[in-house]
Design a protein around this motif. Structure first.
Motif, PDB file in Angstrom:
ATOM      1  N   LEU A  25       0.822  -1.207   0.000  1.00  0.00           N
ATOM      2  CA  LEU A  25       0.000   0.000   0.000  1.00  0.00           C
ATOM      3  C   LEU A  25       0.858   1.260   0.000  1.00  0.00           C
ATOM      4  CD1 LEU A  25      -2.852  -1.030   2.449  1.00  0.00           C
ATOM      5  CD2 LEU A  25      -3.006  -0.731  -0.017  1.00  0.00           C
ATOM      6  N   ASP A  26       2.012   1.205   0.698  1.00  0.00           N
ATOM      7  CA  ASP A  26       2.924   2.355   0.660  1.00  0.00           C
ATOM      8  C   ASP A  26       3.451   2.595  -0.747  1.00  0.00           C
ATOM      9  OD1 ASP A  26       2.614   2.898   3.318  1.00  0.00           O
ATOM     10  OD2 ASP A  26       4.417   1.830   3.965  1.00  0.00           O
ATOM     11  N   ASP A  27       3.724   1.502  -1.463  1.00  0.00           N
ATOM     12  CA  ASP A  27       4.170   1.657  -2.860  1.00  0.00           C
ATOM     13  C   ASP A  27       3.085   2.316  -3.709  1.00  0.00           C
ATOM     14  OD1 ASP A  27       6.557   0.487  -2.210  1.00  0.00           O
ATOM     15  OD2 ASP A  27       5.962  -1.531  -2.871  1.00  0.00           O
ATOM     16  N   LEU A  28       1.823   1.891  -3.496  1.00  0.00           N
ATOM     17  CA  LEU A  28       0.723   2.513  -4.228  1.00  0.00           C
ATOM     18  C   LEU A  28       0.575   3.992  -3.880  1.00  0.00           C
ATOM     19  CD1 LEU A  28      -2.093  -0.203  -4.135  1.00  0.00           C
ATOM     20  CD2 LEU A  28      -0.891   0.653  -6.146  1.00  0.00           C
ATOM     21  N   ILE A  67       0.943   7.146  -6.454  1.00  0.00           N
ATOM     22  CA  ILE A  67      -0.114   8.154  -6.646  1.00  0.00           C
ATOM     23  C   ILE A  67       0.447   9.555  -6.409  1.00  0.00           C
ATOM     24  CG2 ILE A  67      -2.300   9.012  -5.713  1.00  0.00           C
ATOM     25  CD1 ILE A  67      -3.067   6.097  -5.204  1.00  0.00           C
ATOM     26  N   ALA A  68       1.304   9.713  -5.392  1.00  0.00           N
ATOM     27  CA  ALA A  68       1.932  11.009  -5.153  1.00  0.00           C
ATOM     28  C   ALA A  68       2.814  11.420  -6.335  1.00  0.00           C
ATOM     29  CB  ALA A  68       2.747  10.963  -3.873  1.00  0.00           C
ATOM     30  N   THR A  69       3.479  10.439  -6.946  1.00  0.00           N
ATOM     31  CA  THR A  69       4.302  10.725  -8.126  1.00  0.00           C
ATOM     32  C   THR A  69       3.441  11.220  -9.284  1.00  0.00           C
ATOM     33  OG1 THR A  69       5.903   9.030  -7.455  1.00  0.00           O
ATOM     34  CG2 THR A  69       5.957   9.752  -9.755  1.00  0.00           C
ATOM     35  N   LEU A  70       2.286  10.573  -9.479  1.00  0.00           N
ATOM     36  CA  LEU A  70       1.367  11.026 -10.521  1.00  0.00           C
ATOM     37  C   LEU A  70       0.849  12.427 -10.226  1.00  0.00           C
ATOM     38  CD1 LEU A  70      -0.750   7.794 -11.193  1.00  0.00           C
ATOM     39  CD2 LEU A  70       1.206   8.656 -12.493  1.00  0.00           C
ATOM     40  N   GLY A 125       2.803  15.198 -11.560  1.00  0.00           N
ATOM     41  CA  GLY A 125       2.836  15.368 -13.009  1.00  0.00           C
ATOM     42  C   GLY A 125       3.716  14.374 -13.744  1.00  0.00           C
ATOM     43  N   LYS A 126       4.275  13.386 -13.080  1.00  0.00           N
ATOM     44  CA  LYS A 126       5.129  12.391 -13.742  1.00  0.00           C
ATOM     45  C   LYS A 126       4.261  11.233 -14.217  1.00  0.00           C
ATOM     46  CE  LYS A 126       9.194  13.559 -10.956  1.00  0.00           C
ATOM     47  NZ  LYS A 126      10.253  13.054 -10.047  1.00  0.00           N
ATOM     48  N   PHE A 127       3.510  11.478 -15.298  1.00  0.00           N
ATOM     49  CA  PHE A 127       2.548  10.488 -15.769  1.00  0.00           C
ATOM     50  C   PHE A 127       3.199   9.348 -16.548  1.00  0.00           C
ATOM     51  CE2 PHE A 127       0.198  14.608 -15.726  1.00  0.00           C
ATOM     52  CZ  PHE A 127      -0.555  14.327 -14.600  1.00  0.00           C
ATOM     53  N   SER A 128       4.471   9.461 -16.856  1.00  0.00           N
ATOM     54  CA  SER A 128       5.150   8.382 -17.579  1.00  0.00           C
ATOM     55  C   SER A 128       5.636   7.275 -16.651  1.00  0.00           C
ATOM     56  CB  SER A 128       6.339   8.947 -18.360  1.00  0.00           C
ATOM     57  OG  SER A 128       7.280   9.557 -17.470  1.00  0.00           O
ATOM     58  N   GLU A 129       5.588   7.509 -15.341  1.00  0.00           N
ATOM     59  CA  GLU A 129       6.036   6.499 -14.376  1.00  0.00           C
ATOM     60  C   GLU A 129       5.028   5.345 -14.307  1.00  0.00           C
ATOM     61  OE1 GLU A 129       8.854   6.478 -12.696  1.00  0.00           O
ATOM     62  OE2 GLU A 129       9.546   8.391 -13.515  1.00  0.00           O
ATOM     63  N   ARG A 130       5.527   4.142 -13.977  1.00  0.00           N
ATOM     64  CA  ARG A 130       4.672   2.974 -13.798  1.00  0.00           C
ATOM     65  C   ARG A 130       5.129   2.214 -12.547  1.00  0.00           C
ATOM     66  NH1 ARG A 130       2.579   5.643 -16.863  1.00  0.00           N
ATOM     67  NH2 ARG A 130       1.770   5.190 -18.952  1.00  0.00           N
ATOM     68  N   ASP A 190      -5.020  -1.152 -12.541  1.00  0.00           N
ATOM     69  CA  ASP A 190      -5.972  -0.091 -12.875  1.00  0.00           C
ATOM     70  C   ASP A 190      -5.323   1.288 -12.766  1.00  0.00           C
ATOM     71  OD1 ASP A 190      -7.892  -1.996 -13.292  1.00  0.00           O
ATOM     72  OD2 ASP A 190      -8.785  -1.802 -11.294  1.00  0.00           O
ATOM     73  N   ILE A 191      -4.491   1.481 -11.740  1.00  0.00           N
ATOM     74  CA  ILE A 191      -3.826   2.772 -11.583  1.00  0.00           C
ATOM     75  C   ILE A 191      -2.817   2.994 -12.706  1.00  0.00           C
ATOM     76  CG2 ILE A 191      -2.300   4.123 -10.082  1.00  0.00           C
ATOM     77  CD1 ILE A 191      -3.628   2.856  -7.689  1.00  0.00           C
ATOM     78  N   ASN A 192      -2.118   1.939 -13.124  1.00  0.00           N
ATOM     79  CA  ASN A 192      -1.206   2.062 -14.267  1.00  0.00           C
ATOM     80  C   ASN A 192      -1.965   2.443 -15.539  1.00  0.00           C
ATOM     81  OD1 ASN A 192       1.281   1.552 -13.057  1.00  0.00           O
ATOM     82  ND2 ASN A 192       1.045  -0.662 -13.219  1.00  0.00           N
ATOM     83  N   GLN A 193      -3.138   1.826 -15.742  1.00  0.00           N
ATOM     84  CA  GLN A 193      -3.951   2.174 -16.908  1.00  0.00           C
ATOM     85  C   GLN A 193      -4.430   3.631 -16.830  1.00  0.00           C
ATOM     86  OE1 GLN A 193      -4.641   0.467 -19.713  1.00  0.00           O
ATOM     87  NE2 GLN A 193      -3.283  -1.181 -19.023  1.00  0.00           N
ATOM     88  N   LEU A 194      -4.799   4.062 -15.613  1.00  0.00           N
ATOM     89  CA  LEU A 194      -5.227   5.442 -15.438  1.00  0.00           C
ATOM     90  C   LEU A 194      -4.087   6.414 -15.740  1.00  0.00           C
ATOM     91  CD1 LEU A 194      -7.395   7.454 -14.517  1.00  0.00           C
ATOM     92  CD2 LEU A 194      -6.578   7.133 -12.172  1.00  0.00           C
ATOM     93  N   ALA A 195      -2.880   6.080 -15.283  1.00  0.00           N
ATOM     94  CA  ALA A 195      -1.720   6.929 -15.574  1.00  0.00           C
ATOM     95  C   ALA A 195      -1.457   6.989 -17.078  1.00  0.00           C
ATOM     96  CB  ALA A 195      -0.492   6.400 -14.850  1.00  0.00           C
ATOM     97  N   TYR A 196      -1.631   5.857 -17.768  1.00  0.00           N
ATOM     98  CA  TYR A 196      -1.433   5.829 -19.223  1.00  0.00           C
ATOM     99  C   TYR A 196      -2.449   6.726 -19.928  1.00  0.00           C
ATOM    100  CZ  TYR A 196      -1.284   3.952 -23.974  1.00  0.00           C
ATOM    101  OH  TYR A 196      -1.204   3.823 -25.338  1.00  0.00           O
ATOM    102  N   LYS A 197      -3.721   6.663 -19.489  1.00  0.00           N
ATOM    103  CA  LYS A 197      -4.759   7.501 -20.100  1.00  0.00           C
ATOM    104  C   LYS A 197      -4.494   8.983 -19.834  1.00  0.00           C
ATOM    105  CE  LYS A 197      -8.401   4.003 -19.943  1.00  0.00           C
ATOM    106  NZ  LYS A 197      -9.727   3.636 -19.383  1.00  0.00           N
TER     107      LYS A 197
END
Length: 355
Positions: A84-87, A91-94, A97-102, A117-124
């Protein structure tokens, strides 16, 4: 992260995990104790232990199960907490504005699906940002093209104005001055009359040029208020034209910038029409606020006037003034008659937000 609320109650995933294990161990120990007591009740001779030993065994098993629950709860909750800490970090990274991170998917469980799902959201979001940047570039290009088109259109309009008025008047001056030179010796009276006409045409051409130059002034008031901008405009016209200006201009600080720009352009257009067509020697300009309802502007001249039904020369300017007035919710009215000058009245309501 562990947080503390009212009553010092600890709320965290790890504490919830350990508490769940402890509750399971307490319930299991209690059930084991009841089962043991039931056996003593129904089979007292068949058991080798008495009641005291049963209590000791139950207490020992309770302590062992609680300690075991705390240990395994702490270990298992640590694994969940790290995921959960990784998640949360991702999310804080996103959010920065770093939307290219996965983030790496840690398993096929519910948290794993949430991670995907969060990775897909970051991609969108990353694709949407690219689309927005592309739209911004296209909008900037369209704005530049629109500006260039407006500039070309304004140049063409000024060229038509110069050709239709000043150019023809200069051509007439050239012809008439040449004729006056030839008539000066044999026909001095005719030459004098010709020079009078030349002076009249030259004055008219000068008025046309001043009106065209007035159109080339900046549209916006920059840092000036409406009253200051009008005062500066009238001072400049008084210095360059023989017209006398009677003005009563009130400072009005309840208008928005857009409303002030529109009113300034309307007044500028009205003065331009007076310079070009009215042959006026006196202009009156009043501007004041009536209560909190609206702004009143009155412009009049003592020029030659015109018939509104048959007037053609300045119809474009009148149409522009009326359109600008209606865009800010105002009313535009004009009265004119040949030999009696022209009178313009403008009523612009003041919005409650401006008050």
């Amino acid at each position: 992260m562990t947080t503390y609320k009212k009553g010092k109650k600890i709320e965290s995933l790890r504490f919830w995990y350990i508490r769940s294990f402890i509750v399971v161990s307490v319930v299991s120990s209690f059930l084991f104790f009841l089962f043991f007591q039931t056996l003593l009740l129904f089979y007292p001779e068949g058991l080798l232990v008495d009641v005291e030993w049963s209590v000791i065994i139950a207490a020992t098993s309770f302590i062992i199960t609680v300690l075991t629950s705390i240990y395994f709860g702490y270990k298992q909750s640590g694994y969940m907490k790290n995921r959960l800490d990784d998640l949360s970090t991702f999310i804080a990274t996103l959010a920065r504005g770093k939307f290219s991170e996965r983030i790496a998917v840690g398993g096929k469980d519910e948290l794993g699906r949430l991670t995907e799902d969060i990775n897909q959201l970051a991609y969108k979001i990353q694709n949407q940002v690219k689309s927005l940047q592309k739209l911004a570039d296209e909008k900037n290009e369209l704005a530049i093209k629109a500006h260039n088109a407006a500039t070309i259109e304004e140049r063409q309009r000024l060229a038509r104005e110069l050709h239709d008025s000043v150019s023809q008047q200069l051509f007439a001056l050239s012809i008439m001055s040449s004729a006056a030179i030839r008539m000066f010796d044999p026909y001095p009276e005719e030459a004098k009359k010709q020079l009078t006409d030349i002076a009249s045409i030259a004055a008219k051409a000068q008025g046309e040029m001043r009106a065209l130059l007035l159109h080339l002034r900046p549209i916006s008031l920059t840092n000036d208020t409406l009253s200051v901008g009008i005062q500066k405009l009238l001072v400049e016209l008084e210095e360059r034209t023989p017209i006398t200006f009677q003005k009563d201009i009130q400072d009005i600080d309840t208008l928005s910038n857009a409303t002030e720009d529109h009113l300034f352009r309307i007044i500028q257009e009205a003065l331009s029409n007076i310079l070009r067509h009215a042959d006026a020697t006196s202009v009156k300009l009043d501007m004041h606020q009536k209560g909190k309802q609206y702004v009143y502007i009155f412009i009049s001249d003592n020029g030659k006037g015109f018939e509104l039904n048959t007037q053609k020369q300045s119809s474009y300017g009148l149409h522009t003034m009326r359109e600008r007035c209606e865009e800010i919710g105002g009313q535009f009215s004009i009265r004119s008659k040949k030999g009696e000058g022209t009178h313009i009245e403008i009523h612009v309501p003041i919005r409650e937000e401006e008050n």
